[in-house]
Design a protein around this motif. Structure first.
Motif, mmCIF file in Angstrom:
data_model
loop_
_atom_site.group_PDB
_atom_site.id
_atom_site.type_symbol
_atom_site.label_atom_id
_atom_site.label_comp_id
_atom_site.label_asym_id
_atom_site.label_seq_id
_atom_site.Cartn_x
_atom_site.Cartn_y
_atom_site.Cartn_z
ATOM 1 N N TYR A 530 16.061 2.636 -4.193
ATOM 2 C CA TYR A 530 15.520 3.053 -2.898
ATOM 3 C C TYR A 530 16.561 3.757 -2.021
ATOM 4 O O TYR A 530 16.195 4.468 -1.085
ATOM 5 C CB TYR A 530 14.979 1.843 -2.131
ATOM 6 N N ASN A 534 13.900 2.938 1.809
ATOM 7 C CA ASN A 534 12.903 1.863 1.826
ATOM 8 C C ASN A 534 13.559 0.662 2.481
ATOM 9 O O ASN A 534 13.741 -0.398 1.880
ATOM 10 C CB ASN A 534 12.446 1.540 0.400
ATOM 11 N N THR A 537 12.750 -3.371 2.450
ATOM 12 C CA THR A 537 12.759 -4.236 1.273
ATOM 13 C C THR A 537 14.005 -5.122 1.185
ATOM 14 O O THR A 537 14.065 -6.000 0.327
ATOM 15 C CB THR A 537 12.671 -3.380 -0.005
#
Length: 993
Positions: A530, A534, A537
């Motif tokens: 990622y 992202n 997360t």
């Protein structure tokens, strides 16, 4: 009819007509026209126009217009100091417009000043002007480097080789302790930065150096004003396309000589406690490359005198010396001009858009607004100190790490982290100028500037931070936004009446600025895939450990200004200006300030008693006084502020604490700089020798400083207040001369010299008093942890302050000079033994610029130097001690100290590591060839050139480059992990279609 009879009759017929024609020619015709500057297209008032061989003549008015009755067969002679004389046959014409070319060394070329232009001969302030043909050539990083070494009193340095780093600028010394030091940069009258436009798109740069020139900019003018004029089209031009491109390679200016693997093994055999891991690794080589950069600039110009356009597109792809350090940038600009209503109304629309992307190895997700980092210098430090017998990877192919809580594998650190910054800037501005009467102008200017940045940074699970900081994958994300709006309305009236010329300017300025920033951090990610895209997360967010922050601030600046300039018979010159300005950054009792200026000029060469001195073209005396200011950097420094900070658990409930951030100060105001300047401008031998001399004295009053205050009544123990005083004084000399000027060979040369003396006059006032008459600045870092400088009342800023080493004993330990001048063992030294060890600011600056043209070849050589200063060599301070065997060191660490024995003492900040920094640089050499394109249908001009920047340095300094940081209060510190300076070689081409 025989031929003889024919000739007699023809002669009798022609002779009367000849008498009639001669009579008509003798009676004369009325000729009128306009005289303009060929470079700028601006009108030239005061041009002398006479009839060759006759006494009658006239001069042009303020608009460059003239009218004269002359015989129709005569020749008009146009003369103007600083311009090449013109002889134009009348040939019966009634309208003759001419353009005059500057001699380039004259005193009457057009220069840009605040809110307008002036003939250089009318200028009564200290103003320097550099045209594009005299710019530094090659791979320059910003606008300031174009004039490096070319303006007396303006020091432009490039202490870092980072491709995203900016140049450092200093004008006439250090004038502040706490406020900003950057000059005001205006691009076509609009505030910007030195990177706003591409260097290839700049036509000229004018520098307002003294207070009388800069006072019209009020609280923004103390650090000088740099006026950048971009390339524009003035008048008619058929469509023209110009393409400029160059490619560059770089090398390190001087690589530091550290021990190699073989050196380690040899020293181990001699009994040195190094560890041999069995290999040989050049860690610097592992993180560096041979960088190749290229730049392309495309410019289109075309149109009529009523509507024309200039458009340019610039692409820059620069690589840095270290891996993953780069700078990719695209800049586009369009300038459109339109004239209507018989020339009474003129409109201009200008658009600049800039996009920059660069890799970043620095965590910038923690509110790093516009920090411009592209390389983590910590990686460079680790490459210097890493054991040269160690391996990059182990036998399994994994990164080799040892003792990670002190030392990291620099190659792993570099490759297991990733970051990218993307900047976008869009500037829209337009102006409308109405000239309802011949000498009256109204101008409205509007501008909007929007700058945004999106940044991200990530570390993989293989990054050393996984073990060192228990992160298990880390990422940060941030955005920044800045908007600046400007509105200015000016009215200008210029008029000539016989020997009198005057110009009156009045205006209003409104500027508001807003910026905001948001950032977040998270770690412990399930995967590296990622990166920073992202963020949610990461498990740190779920545990409540992740970090987030944001801010927003704004300020406004409003000013009313006026200026009057008067010229009587080109002999006596007066300029007076005043600006009344208010800022939201000031305390409630000091929202407004007034900044006056006045300067006088006397053109001695125009006096009757100077008529017999034929070798003197022009001589002008100048004197000026002006008041400028500096606004605090902190936008809310005058206000009391609180911030919700730590959380506390009270009765099972989390409560946020409220902490004071700053004390209120209703008396907070601008730093005020009062400056006197006297100058002399001269031109000799028909412009073959020219120049100027300036002497100045500037006193900064009400300088900002942090003062101790009692708690209570104040919520905090420090307050920002105006109380200190700083004085600078110096001399600047500029000399231009033309040693050779023939049809095939032209040699122009220029010398400039400046010196500045700086002193801290006071730290206290009647309201606020400093605890001591000094404070310390600069820092060595761990493990020495000492301040490097002391700023003290009565002393110059920039003094190194520490222990003076005078020898070494038989055991290899320092011998220090005590406070009483007697030797003291290093173990027995005390802080009272510290003393001034030198100063990091040069006392003298010298520049020598040469331009040679031989037929189709041109050669430009720029040389510059700085003298009378010292540099603290951090690399020697930390890496020239054989006792510290935990990490690598310089080969010179095992040399005898003071010619006696090897050092055997702990790391210490002593004068042994302070060196003289004097240097002379062959800074820029450019060799070009201009091709003959007369037989090429579509190419008007073609030029090929090669150039070198920072070509050679003559110095006794042992570090990489003696040109180190000179800004702030700790000048002369050559930081140990600073991105090293580079030497650049360039090949380029200029084509015009």
């Amino acid at each position: 009819m025989d031929m003889r009879s024919f000739y007699v009759k023809a002669t009798l017929f022609i002779i009367p007509w000849l008498f009639v024609s001669a009579s008509l020619l003798a009676q004369g015709i009325s000729v009128s026209g306009k005289v303009t500057d060929a470079r700028e297209g601006l009108p030239l008032p005061g041009v002398s126009i006479s009839v060759a061989g006759a006494a009658n003549g006239t001069v042009t008015d303020i608009a460059g217009q003239y009218k004269l009755t002359v015989p129709a067969d005569k020749i008009l002679v146009f003369k103007f100091t600083g311009m090449k004389p013109l002889e134009v046959p009348v040939n019966g014409r009634t309208v003759i417009d001419v353009q005059m070319e500057s001699t380039e060394v004259g005193l009457n070329e057009v220069v840009v000043v605040g809110y307008g232009t002036q003939r250089k001969g009318d200028v009564t302030s200290a103003i320097a002007s550099v045209k594009s043909e005299n710019f530094v050539k090659g791979a320059v990083r910003d606008a300031a480097q174009l004039i490096q070494g070319k303006v007396a009193g303006l020091t432009v340095s490039t202490p870092s080789g980072n491709p995203t780093a900016n140049t450092q600028i200093s004008l006439r010394g250090i004038t502040t302790l706490k406020a900003g030091t950057s000059p005001l940069v205006l691009i076509d009258g609009i505030p910007g930065t030195l990177n706003t436009v591409a260097p290839e798109d700049i036509e000229s740069i004018d520098v307002l150096k003294d207070g009388s020139a800069a006072a019209i900019y009020g609280t923004r003018g103390t650090n000088g004003v740099i006026l950048i004029t971009t390339r524009k089209l003035r008048g008619d031009m058929r469509p023209t396309l110009q393409y400029d491109a160059y490619a560059s390679v770089q090398t390190i200016a001087r690589r530091p000589e550290f021990l190699t693997g073989d050196d380690y093994r040899r020293l181990i055999r001699e009994g040195i406690a190094f560890t041999d891991y069995g290999t040989s690794t050049d860690w610097i080589k592992e993180i560096t490359r041979n960088p190749v950069s290229h730049t392309h600039n495309l410019t289109f110009q075309g149109g009529s005198s009523s509507t024309n356009v200039t458009a340019s597109l610039n692409y820059r792809n620069w690589q840095g010396l270290f891996l993953h350090s780069d700078n990719k940038q695209v800049t586009g600009r369009a300038d459109v001009n339109h004239t209507m209503l018989d020339g009474m109304l003129k409109a201009n629309l200008n658009v600049i858009t800039r996009s920059r992307t660069y890799w970043s190895g620095v965590d910038i997700g923690d509110g790093g607004f516009a920090n411009g980092n592209s390389f983590n210098n910590y990686v460079y430090r680790q490459a210097l100190i890493r054991n040269p017998t160690d391996s990059v990877r182990n036998y399994k192919g994994d990164w080799m790490e040892r003792n990670i809580y002190f030392y990291d594998n620099p190659v792993a650190y570099l490759n297991e982290s990733y970051g990218q910054n993307e900047e976008r800037e869009t500037r829209l501005n337009g102006s409308v100028t109405l000239e309802p009467l011949k000498d009256l102008k109204f101008k409205l200017l509007l501008s909007n500037n929007k700058w945004t940045e999106v940044r991200g940074y990530a570390e993989t699970k293989k990054h050393v931070s996984t073990v060192k900081n228990n992160r298990n994958g880390y990422a940060s994300r941030g955005t920044s936004d800045m908007q600046d709006n400007l509105l200015e309305f000016t009215t200008e009236y210029a008029h000539s009446l016989q020997k009198h010329r005057f110009n009156i300017l009045g205006g209003y300025s409104y500027q508001d600025n807003m910026r905001e920033d948001f950032y977040m951090q998270n770690w412990d990610f399930p995967t590296d895939q990622y990166s920073y895209n992202n963020m949610e997360t990461g498990n740190a967010l779920k545990r409540g450990d992740a970090v987030m922050g944001s801010f927003k601030d704004k300020w406004k600046l409003i000013g009313f200004f006026g200026r009057l300039s008067y010229n009587w018979d080109d002999k006596y010159l007066v300029l007076a200006s005043v600006r009344h300005e208010g800022s939201t950054k000031f305390g409630r009792n000091y929202k407004w300030g007034t900044f006056p200026a006045v300067s006088l000029g006397w053109r001695v060469s125009r006096e009757s008693f100077m008529e017999g001195i034929k070798w003197l073209d022009d001589l002008k005396l100048r004197a000026g006084f002006g008041v400028t200011g500096t606004i605090p950097d902190d936008r809310y420094a005058s206000l009391q502020s609180f911030n919700y900070n730590n959380r506390f658990l009270v009765n099972g409930i989390w409560v946020q604490g409220l902490d004071a951030v700053r004390n209120p100060n209703a008396e907070l105001r601008w730093e005020k700089k009062e400056e006197f300047n006297i100058g002399l401008d001269f031109s000799l031998l028909s412009g073959r020798v020219s120049g100027n001399i300036d002497a100045y004295r500037r006193l900064t009053k009400d300088a900002l400083f942090d003062y101790q205050v009692p708690v209570p009544p104040y919520p905090m123990s420090q307050i920002v207040a105006n109380a200190a005083q700083i004085r600078n004084q110096g001399i600047e000399v500029l000399l231009n001369f033309i040693p050779v000027s023939t049809r095939n060979l032209q040699w122009n040369s220029g010398l400039n010299y400046s010196t500045n003396k700086n002193v801290l006059v006071s730290l206290s006032s009647n309201t606020f008093a400093a605890t001591n008459d000094f404070f310390d600045a600069g820092y060595t870092g761990e493990p020495i942890q000492e301040a490097t400088h002391r700023v003290q009342v009565g002393q110059p800023i920039g003094n190194f302050y520490g222990y003076k080493s005078i020898g070494i004993d038989d055991n290899g330990r320092w011998i220090i000079e005590g406070k009483d001048g007697k030797p003291v063992a290093s173990a027995d030294k005390s802080p009272d033994d510290k003393k001034v060890l030198g100063n990091g600011l040069p006392k003298h600056y010298l520049g020598w610029n040469n331009s040679v043209r031989y037929k189709n070849f041109d050669l430009n050589v720029t040389m510059r130097g700085a003298f009378g200063f010292q540099v603290l060599n951090f690399q020697r301070l930390f890496y020239e001690n054989p006792k510290v065997t935990q990490y690598n060191m310089l080969k010179t660490a095992f040399d005898n100290v003071y010619g006696k024995t090897r050092l055997n003492d702990d790391l210490a900040y002593v004068s042994y590591y302070i060196e003289d920094g004097d240097y002379w640089k062959i800074d820029n050499v450019t060799l070009g060839y201009n091709f003959n394109t007369k037989r090429i249908k579509y190419i008007k001009q073609a030029r090929l050139y090669v150039a070198a920047l920072n070509l050679a340095t003559i110095t006794g300094y042992k570090g990489i480059d003696p040109e180190v940081n000179r800004t702030g209060l700790a000048p002369g510190d050559d930081e140990r992990d600073k991105y090293p300076t580079t030497r650049t070689f360039t090949v380029g081409v200029n084509l015009t279609f």
